[in-house]
Motif scaffolding. Sequence first.
Motif, PDB file in Angstrom:
ATOM      1  N   VAL A   1      69.722 -27.813  32.431  1.00  0.00           N
ATOM      2  CA  VAL A   1      69.946 -26.993  31.235  1.00  0.00           C
ATOM      3  C   VAL A   1      68.745 -27.095  30.300  1.00  0.00           C
ATOM      4  O   VAL A   1      68.279 -26.098  29.742  1.00  0.00           O
ATOM      5  N   GLN A   2      68.231 -28.313  30.142  1.00  0.00           N
ATOM      6  CA  GLN A   2      67.050 -28.500  29.305  1.00  0.00           C
ATOM      7  C   GLN A   2      65.873 -27.731  29.879  1.00  0.00           C
ATOM      8  O   GLN A   2      65.093 -27.111  29.141  1.00  0.00           O
TER       9      GLN A   2
ATOM     10  N   ARG B   1      66.115 -24.119  29.037  1.00  0.00           N
ATOM     11  CA  ARG B   1      65.761 -23.884  27.629  1.00  0.00           C
ATOM     12  C   ARG B   1      64.254 -23.855  27.413  1.00  0.00           C
ATOM     13  O   ARG B   1      63.761 -23.244  26.467  1.00  0.00           O
ATOM     14  N   GLU B   2      63.530 -24.543  28.299  1.00  0.00           N
ATOM     15  CA  GLU B   2      62.066 -24.598  28.166  1.00  0.00           C
ATOM     16  C   GLU B   2      61.374 -23.367  28.763  1.00  0.00           C
ATOM     17  O   GLU B   2      60.172 -23.176  28.557  1.00  0.00           O
TER      18      GLU B   2
ATOM     19  N   SER C   1      60.303 -16.369  27.824  1.00  0.00           N
ATOM     20  CA  SER C   1      61.065 -15.138  28.053  1.00  0.00           C
ATOM     21  C   SER C   1      60.624 -14.468  29.355  1.00  0.00           C
ATOM     22  O   SER C   1      61.456 -13.934  30.102  1.00  0.00           O
TER      23      SER C   1
END
Length: 224
Positions: free
Chosen positions: A151-152, A155-156, A159
């Motif tokens: 998940v981390q 997030r990194e 786009s």
Amino acid sequence: MPAPVRVLLVDDHEVFVDALALCLGDYPDIVVQGSATTVAQGLRRLRESPCDVVVLDLALAGEDGLTLAREALAEDPTLGIVIATGAEAGDQIVEAVQLGVRGWVTKTETADALVDAIRGVARGETRIPADLLAEVLVSLSRGQHTTVEHVQGIRELTSRELEVLACLVEGMSRTEIGLLLHVSPNTVRTHVQSILHKLKVHSALAAVAIARRAGITGATVPAG
């Protein structure tokens, strides 16, 4: 004209290797530049003369062929590996995909099927039968370890990397992703490598499994 695909054959059956090398010699875009019968010999060949694709048997006189895949991909993650085996896939297909193997054919298939796999993998595509791919994705999606880490990693992602990952979820090739996003296949390759690094996985399929678990949906290729 593009440079021919350089291939290393790794199989402990020398008669099979000789026959395969002779067969592949009929394809002008493929060059067999060497062969090996053991893991150590295969790794030595790769270090002496780098190639684009390794055609690898799973069973090498008592050795696990995936040992070669693991060490070779650790040294060169862009190396293409096509498993050519007479054995049932079993759990090894999941392990192979997690390592970064992108091709899988059985020895009962035609030479054209192997050549298609070699060419596709050399272009950075995946050439694994659909039924095996489905098994792999189900198996990977069930795995819940390092979920927080993944998940981390998501997030990194930038786009653009999220866009590329969505395209991978849809099953698009690097060429198709490049056309959709108006970038070169090399740029797509760079984005994919960054995605794998951030998600701490070794294959696009493992990244797709993580993306699906996180609810990332696929992109759509424009009509025409």
